[in-house]
Design a protein around this motif. Sequence first.
Motif, PDB file in Angstrom:
ATOM      1  N   ARG A 204     -18.134 132.305  -0.015  1.00  0.00           N
ATOM      2  CA  ARG A 204     -16.774 132.269   0.542  1.00  0.00           C
ATOM      3  C   ARG A 204     -16.022 133.514   0.114  1.00  0.00           C
ATOM      4  N   GLU A 205     -15.910 134.446   1.029  1.00  0.00           N
ATOM      5  CA  GLU A 205     -15.311 135.745   0.746  1.00  0.00           C
ATOM      6  C   GLU A 205     -13.884 135.620   0.215  1.00  0.00           C
ATOM      7  N   SER A 206     -13.135 134.645   0.722  1.00  0.00           N
ATOM      8  CA  SER A 206     -11.728 134.517   0.335  1.00  0.00           C
ATOM      9  C   SER A 206     -11.570 134.249  -1.162  1.00  0.00           C
ATOM     10  N   LEU A 207     -12.536 133.527  -1.761  1.00  0.00           N
ATOM     11  CA  LEU A 207     -12.422 133.195  -3.178  1.00  0.00           C
ATOM     12  C   LEU A 207     -12.585 134.426  -4.070  1.00  0.00           C
ATOM     13  N   LYS A 208     -13.352 135.408  -3.623  1.00  0.00           N
ATOM     14  CA  LYS A 208     -13.659 136.572  -4.457  1.00  0.00           C
ATOM     15  C   LYS A 208     -12.438 137.436  -4.718  1.00  0.00           C
ATOM     16  N   HIS A 209     -11.470 137.385  -3.831  1.00  0.00           N
ATOM     17  CA  HIS A 209     -10.336 138.294  -3.925  1.00  0.00           C
ATOM     18  C   HIS A 209      -9.090 137.641  -4.513  1.00  0.00           C
ATOM     19  N   ARG A 210      -9.188 136.393  -4.870  1.00  0.00           N
ATOM     20  CA  ARG A 210      -8.057 135.735  -5.515  1.00  0.00           C
ATOM     21  C   ARG A 210      -8.099 135.984  -7.025  1.00  0.00           C
TER      22      ARG A 210
END
Length: 445
Positions: A204-210
């Motif tokens: 899940r790409e979104s989790l990496k940037h949080r």
Amino acid sequence: MKQAIIIFTRVPVPGKTKTRLMNTLTPRQCAKLHICFLKDICRECEKCGADIFICHTPDGEKEQRLLKEIMGEQKGYFGQQGEHLGERMHRAFEEVFSRGYGQCILIGTDIPELRFGYLKQAFKVLENRDVVFGKTYDGGYYLIGLKKPCPEAFGLGRYGHGHVLEDTVKILSQAGITVGYTKKLWDIDTLSDLKEYRKRMQTRESLKHRKTGQYVTQIASVSIIIPIYNEEKDIEKLQERLKVLQGECEILFVDGGSTDRTLELIDPGYRVIHSEKGRGKQMNAGAKASCGDILFFLHCDSELPERPLEEIRRVMRDYRAGCFGIAFHSRNFFMFTCRVISNHRIKDRKVMFGDQGIFIDRELFFEAGMFPEIPIMEDYQFSLALKEMQVKLGMTGKRIYTSDRRFPKGTIPKLKLMWKMNRLRSMYRKGFPIEKISDMYRDVR
């Protein structure tokens, strides 16, 4: 209708928060992780458009200032009041409803995967239900929403067990109170929860940037495992190169019964364990004795690039296994060719060799059966096992320099050796006896 969100939290002070992770993380790391949770959750709440209240413990001006530094100037901050968790949540709702709100949601702070859409959905459910819950996978709930104070929702004598939500819903149903639900989520309380979160990050790409994803990547622990046998020529140089990593990761030398001065040349600051001779056996022994989230298998004659741990963690944010790109100090054309072929093989054939510095998720290493304890090609067979499991491999941007000591001098002899090594791998795939291949390998060296 006025809507409010209560973020129900401890103040993130080292030693006082995420205590169930303190057998793995330091108290400071636990506090920083909690801060990341708060920042991610607060950002999602702000997207929702409701007024935000922070209900915290312990209560005090110093604690409130710390939370404001993290979460900004929200609608209000107030301390938790009550003897037990249920009473504290009930009083938080009473406080907010007394200010004229028609719908109110209370959320915990162990759910960094919360999204504002789930909050919107919860408010929508409240249009037709008296109470809304956000389930967690451990049997509890991370969210509860009400339209008015509801003491029945907080009637449990004990919280923190696997039937909290089930038992609460029974009480509400018996009282004729209607219940609805929003998105079910994972909370992060334990080491197992943290490991599962890392796995979800990889897809899940979104989790990496949080904030949480970035910090979880940063604190993944690394164990460097180095099999050694009669390495007195290289062992001091390697220790010098490893000095900058001491204290930043676990470093294990695994000796296979050296008969030269290797052991006496190892600084007492490094940990040494002993094993039967054989690279596969030694690396497996090191893995079993280690404690890192990521296992990094390093050859004694390898030279690491600058900031190797960051390189490893960057790759492991997206993959469960990988290696460094390889390079040689030699300017020989065929050594350059060997470098290109080796690095391309990772992407093309999904095979990595030990001199490239293999690193892998700890759980995956044992799930894959560890290195086969065979005289030769343990790294090759391990790569084939990962390939069969359909494990995708990552590769660092920076190169690891490895010794060309196994290659003879002269261009033609080098070419012959490359050809013979390729032939040996082919023989291995065709099922030739490993002892015969091992004898042929010693001949070419």
